[in-house]
Design an enzyme around this catalytic site. Structure first.
Site, PDB file in Angstrom:
ATOM      1  N   ASP A  99       2.011 -15.297   6.855  1.00 26.99           N
ATOM      2  CA  ASP A  99       1.540 -16.521   6.576  1.00 26.99           C
ATOM      3  C   ASP A  99       0.687 -17.387   5.500  1.00 26.99           C
ATOM      4  OD1 ASP A  99       1.077 -17.414   9.270  1.00 26.99           O
ATOM      5  OD2 ASP A  99      -0.808 -17.019   9.835  1.00 26.99           O
TER       6      ASP A  99
ATOM      7  N   ALA B 190       3.347  -0.641   4.755  1.00 27.60           N
ATOM      8  CA  ALA B 190       2.718  -0.372   6.318  1.00 27.60           C
ATOM      9  C   ALA B 190       2.312  -2.126   6.894  1.00 27.60           C
ATOM     10  CB  ALA B 190       1.514   0.123   5.965  1.00 27.60           C
TER      11      ALA B 190
ATOM     12  N   LEU C 142      12.193   1.038   0.870  1.00 27.04           N
ATOM     13  CA  LEU C 142      13.186   1.590   0.196  1.00 27.04           C
ATOM     14  C   LEU C 142      13.583   2.048   1.323  1.00 27.04           C
ATOM     15  CD1 LEU C 142       9.572   2.898  -1.912  1.00 27.04           C
ATOM     16  CD2 LEU C 142      11.781   1.965  -2.659  1.00 27.04           C
ATOM     17  N   SER C 143      13.208   2.736   2.683  1.00 30.38           N
ATOM     18  CA  SER C 143      13.274   3.326   4.097  1.00 30.38           C
ATOM     19  C   SER C 143      14.123   2.419   5.144  1.00 30.38           C
ATOM     20  CB  SER C 143      12.522   4.239   4.288  1.00 30.38           C
ATOM     21  OG  SER C 143      11.504   3.300   5.433  1.00 30.38           O
TER      22      SER C 143
ATOM     23  N   ARG D 207       8.168   0.762  12.902  1.00 31.57           N
ATOM     24  CA  ARG D 207       7.986   0.157  12.468  1.00 31.57           C
ATOM     25  C   ARG D 207       9.842  -0.793  12.400  1.00 31.57           C
ATOM     26  NH1 ARG D 207       5.565   3.431   8.127  1.00 31.57           N
ATOM     27  NH2 ARG D 207       5.103   5.688   8.825  1.00 31.57           N
TER      28      ARG D 207
ATOM     29  N   PRO E  92       0.645  -1.196   0.158  1.00 30.78           N
ATOM     30  CA  PRO E  92       0.150   0.089  -0.288  1.00 30.78           C
ATOM     31  C   PRO E  92       1.044   1.190  -0.143  1.00 30.78           C
ATOM     32  CG  PRO E  92       0.029  -1.616   2.221  1.00 30.78           C
ATOM     33  CD  PRO E  92       0.200  -2.033   1.336  1.00 30.78           C
TER      34      PRO E  92
ATOM     35  N   GLU F  36      13.079  -9.588   0.984  1.00 27.62           N
ATOM     36  CA  GLU F  36      11.769  -8.440   2.008  1.00 27.62           C
ATOM     37  C   GLU F  36      12.992  -7.014   1.568  1.00 27.62           C
ATOM     38  OE1 GLU F  36      11.860  -8.401   5.367  1.00 27.62           O
ATOM     39  OE2 GLU F  36      10.560  -6.498   5.890  1.00 27.62           O
TER      40      GLU F  36
ATOM     41  N   TYR G  32      11.204   8.772   1.046  1.00 23.13           N
ATOM     42  CA  TYR G  32      10.875   7.823  -0.027  1.00 23.13           C
ATOM     43  C   TYR G  32      11.191   8.314  -1.386  1.00 23.13           C
ATOM     44  CZ  TYR G  32       8.190   5.618   3.269  1.00 23.13           C
ATOM     45  OH  TYR G  32       7.486   4.998   4.433  1.00 23.13           O
TER      46      TYR G  32
ATOM     47  N   ASN H 270       8.279  -5.859  -0.587  1.00 24.38           N
ATOM     48  CA  ASN H 270       8.370  -4.796   0.002  1.00 24.38           C
ATOM     49  C   ASN H 270       5.970  -4.757   0.100  1.00 24.38           C
ATOM     50  OD1 ASN H 270       7.598  -1.813   0.911  1.00 24.38           O
ATOM     51  ND2 ASN H 270       8.602  -0.655  -0.277  1.00 24.38           N
TER      52      ASN H 270
ATOM     53  N   HIS I 165       4.345  -4.273   8.963  1.00 21.94           N
ATOM     54  CA  HIS I 165       4.799  -4.157  10.567  1.00 21.94           C
ATOM     55  C   HIS I 165       2.790  -5.243  11.247  1.00 21.94           C
ATOM     56  CE1 HIS I 165       7.621  -1.467   8.975  1.00 21.94           C
ATOM     57  NE2 HIS I 165       6.983  -0.831   8.616  1.00 21.94           N
TER      58      HIS I 165
HETATM   59  C1  DQA Z   1       8.667   0.979   3.563  1.00 22.79           C
HETATM   60  C2  DQA Z   1       8.391   1.128   5.101  1.00 22.79           C
HETATM   61  C3  DQA Z   1       7.200   0.944   5.726  1.00 22.79           C
HETATM   62  O1  DQA Z   1       7.329   0.958   7.160  1.00 22.79           O
HETATM   63  C4  DQA Z   1       6.130   1.749   5.034  1.00 22.79           C
HETATM   64  O2  DQA Z   1       4.850   1.542   5.534  1.00 22.79           O
HETATM   65  C5  DQA Z   1       5.652   2.281   3.452  1.00 22.79           C
HETATM   66  C6  DQA Z   1       7.564   1.844   3.253  1.00 22.79           C
HETATM   67  C7  DQA Z   1       9.651   1.524   2.474  1.00 22.79           C
HETATM   68  O3  DQA Z   1       9.541   1.411   1.628  1.00 22.79           O
HETATM   69  O4  DQA Z   1      10.572   1.981   3.364  1.00 22.79           O
HETATM   70  O5  DQA Z   1       5.011   2.197   3.344  1.00 22.79           O
HETATM   71  O6  DQA Z   1       8.189  -0.688   3.553  1.00 22.79           O
END
Ligand code: DQA
Length: 139
Positions: free
Chosen positions: A86, A76, A100-101, A110, A9, A97, A22, A73, A79
């Site tokens: 599952d 959200a 970006l951040s 997070r 999302p 996995e 981002y 990726n 978390h």
């Molecule tokens: C994210 C990090 C997550 O905490 C956040 O909710 C995102 C993007 C990232 O790519 O850094 O939507 O997955």
């Protein structure tokens, strides 16, 4: 290899969404970069983005017996989603996995990732390049 790349999302809002975190490049640019890197590495890549948890679960289930690897990726849902964890466990497809951040150096909530419990590798904080590294992992 046949690789499924799943973006969760709000990643479709890249470029508009919190550019300080981002980046300024948009989602189309990310998808074009992933396609280019995949073809350079000889991977057959399928891209999927959804803002809906159940759709992500459906696409992971449908990957069973079809894909050799998953790059995800979960955004959200990283978390919060036991359902995505599952589904990944159910299909047993090697998963990398990507974030970006750097999720370990932001909000406390997070730092925990359900998907990390099943992922062979977690790459975070490298921006778009993290997806290239994830695709390279499957070489
Ligand atoms: C994210 C990090 C997550 O905490 C956040 O909710 C995102 C993007 C990232 O790519 O850094 O939507 O997955």
């Amino acid at each position: 290899m046949k690789i499924l790349v799943i973006n969760g999302p709000n990643l479709n809002m890249l470029g508009i969404r919190e550019p300080d975190i981002y980046g300024k490049q948009d989602f189309k640019t990310l998808e074009a970069s992933i396609r280019k890197w995949a073809s350079e590495l000889g991977h057959d890549v399928t891209l999927f983005q959804s803002n809906h948890e159940g759709e992500i679960v459906d696409v992971i289930q449908a990957a069973y017996g079809v894909y050799d690897g998953i790059v995800i990726n979960p955004a959200a849902y990283t978390h919060t989603s036991v359902a995505i964890l599952d589904a990944l466990k159910a299909v047993g497809i090697p998963t990398v996995e990507v974030h970006l951040s750097d999720i370990n150096n932001r909000d406390e909530f997070r730092k925990f990732s359900y998907v990390s419990m099943v992922a062979k590798k977690t790459i975070c904080g490298l921006g778009f390049d993290g997806y290239r590294k994830a695709l390279e992992w499957f070489e």
